[in-house]
Design a protein around this motif. Sequence first.
Motif, mmCIF file in Angstrom:
data_model
loop_
_atom_site.group_PDB
_atom_site.id
_atom_site.type_symbol
_atom_site.label_atom_id
_atom_site.label_comp_id
_atom_site.label_asym_id
_atom_site.label_seq_id
_atom_site.Cartn_x
_atom_site.Cartn_y
_atom_site.Cartn_z
ATOM 1 N N GLY A 1 0.725 -1.282 -0.331
ATOM 2 C CA GLY A 1 0.237 0.466 -0.273
ATOM 3 C C GLY A 1 1.025 1.340 -0.185
ATOM 4 N N VAL A 2 2.203 1.365 0.155
ATOM 5 C CA VAL A 2 3.171 2.481 0.026
ATOM 6 C C VAL A 2 3.992 2.056 -1.579
ATOM 7 N N SER A 3 3.286 3.578 -1.779
ATOM 8 C CA SER A 3 4.142 4.153 -3.572
ATOM 9 C C SER A 3 5.951 3.559 -2.962
ATOM 10 N N GLY B 1 9.494 -9.508 -2.467
ATOM 11 C CA GLY B 1 9.491 -10.593 -3.856
ATOM 12 C C GLY B 1 8.809 -9.695 -4.614
ATOM 13 N N ILE B 2 8.871 -9.482 -5.707
ATOM 14 C CA ILE B 2 8.387 -9.039 -7.171
ATOM 15 C C ILE B 2 6.623 -9.631 -7.405
ATOM 16 N N GLU B 3 6.098 -10.513 -6.730
ATOM 17 C CA GLU B 3 4.613 -10.960 -6.452
ATOM 18 C C GLU B 3 3.683 -10.186 -5.839
ATOM 19 N N ASP B 4 4.580 -9.736 -4.782
ATOM 20 C CA ASP B 4 4.019 -8.214 -3.555
ATOM 21 C C ASP B 4 3.941 -7.074 -4.375
ATOM 22 N N LEU B 5 4.250 -6.786 -5.497
ATOM 23 C CA LEU B 5 4.147 -5.665 -6.406
ATOM 24 C C LEU B 5 3.259 -5.293 -6.880
ATOM 25 N N LYS B 6 2.836 -4.284 -6.765
ATOM 26 C CA LYS B 6 1.079 -3.916 -7.348
ATOM 27 C C LYS B 6 1.485 -2.807 -8.351
ATOM 28 N N GLU B 7 1.387 -2.931 -9.682
ATOM 29 C CA GLU B 7 1.155 -1.999 -10.506
ATOM 30 C C GLU B 7 -0.619 -0.934 -10.307
ATOM 31 N N ILE B 8 -0.364 0.692 -9.915
ATOM 32 C CA ILE B 8 -1.009 1.216 -9.558
ATOM 33 C C ILE B 8 -1.912 2.172 -10.806
ATOM 34 N N MET B 9 -3.316 2.197 -11.194
ATOM 35 C CA MET B 9 -3.848 2.604 -12.962
ATOM 36 C C MET B 9 -4.077 3.829 -12.445
ATOM 37 N N HIS B 10 -4.256 4.716 -13.008
ATOM 38 C CA HIS B 10 -5.110 6.028 -12.836
ATOM 39 C C HIS B 10 -5.538 6.365 -14.423
#
Length: 62
Positions: free
Chosen positions: A23-25, A53-62
């Motif tokens: 949840g943090v940028s 872990g890469i799987e724990d990263l999330k791309e946020i779409m604006h």
Amino acid sequence: MDVQRAKQIVSTPSSDIEVQFNGVSVWIDRIHEDEKTATVHLRGPGEERTQVGIEDLKEIMH
């Protein structure tokens, strides 16, 4: 997130792509493909880096 997308984001010169970890940028600094991890640091003045872990990263779409 998958490894290929993380690599694309790192190679993109634009800062328009937001990635979050818990949840943090964060900025992705480096991809460790063999370990499926990435070195990241918080967006902003902090320079502390951590490996996640890469799987724990999330791309946020604006």
